[in-house]
Structure formats: C-alpha cells, structure tokens
Scaffold this active site. Structure first.
Site, PDB file in Angstrom:
ATOM      1  N   ASN A  11       0.867  -1.181   0.000  1.00 47.23           N
ATOM      2  CA  ASN A  11       0.000   0.000   0.000  1.00 47.23           C
ATOM      3  C   ASN A  11       0.902   1.229   0.000  1.00 47.23           C
ATOM      4  OD1 ASN A  11      -1.902   1.984   0.392  1.00 47.23           O
ATOM      5  ND2 ASN A  11      -2.231   1.508   2.561  1.00 47.23           N
ATOM      6  N   LYS A  13       0.044   4.193  -0.300  1.00 44.69           N
ATOM      7  CA  LYS A  13      -0.661   5.369   0.246  1.00 44.69           C
ATOM      8  C   LYS A  13      -0.433   6.566  -0.687  1.00 44.69           C
ATOM      9  CE  LYS A  13       0.322   3.486   4.792  1.00 44.69           C
ATOM     10  NZ  LYS A  13       0.026   3.580   6.202  1.00 44.69           N
ATOM     11  N   HIS A  95      -9.489   0.859   4.559  1.00 45.74           N
ATOM     12  CA  HIS A  95      -8.220   1.107   5.266  1.00 45.74           C
ATOM     13  C   HIS A  95      -8.473   2.031   6.464  1.00 45.74           C
ATOM     14  CE1 HIS A  95      -4.153   2.454   6.130  1.00 45.74           C
ATOM     15  NE2 HIS A  95      -3.750   1.356   5.519  1.00 45.74           N
ATOM     16  N   GLU A  97      -6.974   4.488   7.524  1.00 37.73           N
ATOM     17  CA  GLU A  97      -6.855   5.928   7.220  1.00 37.73           C
ATOM     18  C   GLU A  97      -8.128   6.453   6.553  1.00 37.73           C
ATOM     19  OE1 GLU A  97      -3.080   5.559   5.194  1.00 37.73           O
ATOM     20  OE2 GLU A  97      -2.228   4.887   7.098  1.00 37.73           O
ATOM     21  N   GLU A 165      -5.530  -5.297  10.246  1.00 43.75           N
ATOM     22  CA  GLU A 165      -4.501  -4.291  10.519  1.00 43.75           C
ATOM     23  C   GLU A 165      -4.827  -3.547  11.809  1.00 43.75           C
ATOM     24  OE1 GLU A 165      -2.436  -2.893   6.744  1.00 43.75           O
ATOM     25  OE2 GLU A 165      -4.369  -1.903   6.696  1.00 43.75           O
ATOM     26  N   GLY A 171       2.085   2.124  10.595  1.00 38.35           N
ATOM     27  CA  GLY A 171       2.965   3.283  10.464  1.00 38.35           C
ATOM     28  C   GLY A 171       3.654   3.691  11.756  1.00 38.35           C
ATOM     29  N   SER A 211       3.244  -2.254  10.254  1.00 34.29           N
ATOM     30  CA  SER A 211       4.693  -2.210  10.462  1.00 34.29           C
ATOM     31  C   SER A 211       5.393  -3.531  10.126  1.00 34.29           C
ATOM     32  CB  SER A 211       5.024  -1.760  11.894  1.00 34.29           C
ATOM     33  OG  SER A 211       4.533  -0.437  12.109  1.00 34.29           O
TER      34      SER A 211
HETATM   35  C1  PEP Z   1      -0.853   0.007   5.770  1.00 36.04           C
HETATM   36  O1  PEP Z   1      -0.860   1.114   5.275  1.00 36.04           O
HETATM   37  O2  PEP Z   1      -1.765  -0.776   5.484  1.00 36.04           O
HETATM   38  C2  PEP Z   1       0.224  -0.375   6.686  1.00 36.04           C
HETATM   39  C3  PEP Z   1       0.159  -1.527   7.302  1.00 36.04           C
HETATM   40  O3  PEP Z   1       1.262   0.527   6.856  1.00 36.04           O
HETATM   41  P1  PEP Z   1       2.710   0.229   7.537  1.00 36.04           P
HETATM   42  O4  PEP Z   1       3.207  -1.080   6.939  1.00 36.04           O
HETATM   43  O5  PEP Z   1       3.576   1.384   7.144  1.00 36.04           O
HETATM   44  O6  PEP Z   1       2.494   0.102   9.001  1.00 36.04           O
END
Ligand code: PEP
Length: 248
Positions: A11, A13, A95, A97, A165, A171, A211
């Site tokens: 992703n 983003k 997601h 976000e 997630e 993040g 992460s």
């Molecule tokens: C994500 O955006 O779905 C995500 C898991 O981000 P990160 O791997 O940076 O934590």
C-alpha cells in the site's frame, strides 16, 4: 496454511512520483519473486496506468479506494469501472486511514465492497482495532462488527482478501507479535466458520498489516492463519522483495 495462496499487498498510500515509481518497478522487475506468492500493488489512482505499464504483468494492481456506484455526479471520486478500465484488478477498501481521516463508516465501506465485487474487481477488505479498543479488551468485538458489516453486503467471498490491521501497528513501527496477530486471525477464522461457512473460513485469505518489515515478516508468515501481508512503508523500499519472499 499451504492450501491458501500467500498474498502480499503493498500500500503505497499517498506517496511516490513518476521517478520513484519507475525505480520501484525496476527493483520488482529484476528481483526473483516467489511464484507461490500473489502480489498486489496499491498505487495512487493518478499513477495506476503508469505503474501498470512498468510493473511485471504477473503483479496485481490495486486502487486504494473507489466509490460505491459506477459513475455520476460525485466530484473527486473514482469508480471500480474506471479502475478496471485502466488495468487495475483490485481495490483496497476500508483502510484505517479512510475510516479515521475521511470518516468512512462500516456501512459505506461494505457498500463499496459490494459494488467493487459486482464490477469484477477483487477486494482487499481492511479491518482492525485502535489502541484504545485493544486496551479496553474490545479487539474481538470490533473486528467482528467490521466483518459483520462486510458480510451483510458480500455474498461471494472468492474475490475477497481480508486485511487485519491493528490501527496501533500501522505506520508506528510497533508490529503485533506473531502470537498477537495469530490470536486475532484465529478468532476471525472461527468467526467466518460460525457466521459465513466452513468453506469460506477454510479458503479466505487473511493478511496481517501493521509495520511489517523484512526483519519481522518471516516469523509472522509461519503462523497458520496468517496468509500474507498488507505492507505500507516497507512496500516503497527494496525490502518489499524480502517480504514477498517471506515463506521461502
Ligand atoms: C498500511 O498502510 O496498510 C500499513 C500496514 O502501513 P505500515 O506497513 O507502514 O504500518
């Protein structure tokens, strides 16, 4: 579980430009990617066509959002039909976000998923609890509520991958431990068995996201109910190749 094909999504983003996307595509094109892993790249909408032309053709391409109808007076939105038209075959929906920053509800996300599937896109359906919810002991309740909303609109799960997630892990550099992730994945597997069917529970792939890095992917990938990853930050870096190859 080897009966479910390992599936890793990147992703990006709201990151990247023509130059950096060309570099990532070059890295992915020259790498030896595990043929037993399905790979999907979630690219900003404006670069999807550009990325499609540069990425290896066996990689899937995903939008990061799409609206719940095919066309019309919805300024600023894009539709699943448009994603398909330019060569994307997936869309990431729900997601955290989108939920937290853009106020998307469980119900809207489920409607988006229903429409995207009807248009022939495959869907990465995201769920996950916040830190506050986890600390209040509500993780299972929250992910069950989010799954329930999807289940009210999704009747055929064959083109769906669920991404678990935990919001506190996205993040933040605070990855869930393999045991913490497996615990929720196992709960989701049981929820699917109880509320959808044994067949869907056995076949639906559940990704972990939050992460994920080359350093922690291998241990997470050993867990029986973790069928892949959704990767944010590390999907922009060469280490994404090692995450794709985590089962090797
Ligand atoms: C994500 O955006 O779905 C995500 C898991 O981000 P990160 O791997 O940076 O934590």
């Amino acid at each position: 579980n080897m009966s479910r094909k390992f599936c890793v999504g990147g992703n990006w983003k709201m990151n990247g430009d023509q130059k950096s996307i060309a570099e990532i595509a070059k890295t992915l094109s020259s790498a030896a990617l595990d043929p037993n892993t399905e790979v999907v790249i979630g690219c900003p909408a404006i670069y999807l066509m550009y990325a499609r032309n540069l990425l290896p053709c066996e990689l899937g391409l995903a939008g990061q959002n799409a609206y719940k109808v095919a066309k019309g007076a919805f300024t600023g939105e894009i539709s699943p039909a448009m994603l398909k038209d330019i060569g994307a075959d997936w869309v990431i929906l729900g997601h955290s976000e989108r939920r937290a920053i853009f106020g998307e509800s469980d119900a809207l996300i489920a409607e988006k998923a229903e429409h995207a599937l009807a248009e022939g896109l495959k869907v990465i359906a995201c769920i996950g609890e916040t830190l506050e919810e986890r600390e209040a002991g509500k993780t299972n309740e929250v992910v069950a509520r989010q799954m329930c909303a999807y289940a009210q609109k999704i009747k055929d799960w064959k083109n769906v991958v669920v991404a678990y997630e935990p919001v506190w892990a996205i993040g933040t550099g605070k990855t869930a431990t393999p045991d913490q992730a497996q615990e929720v994945h196992a709960f989701l597997r049981q929820w699917l068995s109880d509320n959808i069917s044994k067949e869907v529970s056995a076949s639906l792939r559940i990704q972990y996201g939050g992460s994920v890095t080359a350093a922690n992917a291998k241990e997470l990938a050993k867990k029986p109910d973790i069928d892949g990853f959704l990767v944010g930050g590390a999907s922009l870096k060469p280490e994404f190749v090692d995450i794709i190859n985590a089962r090797q």
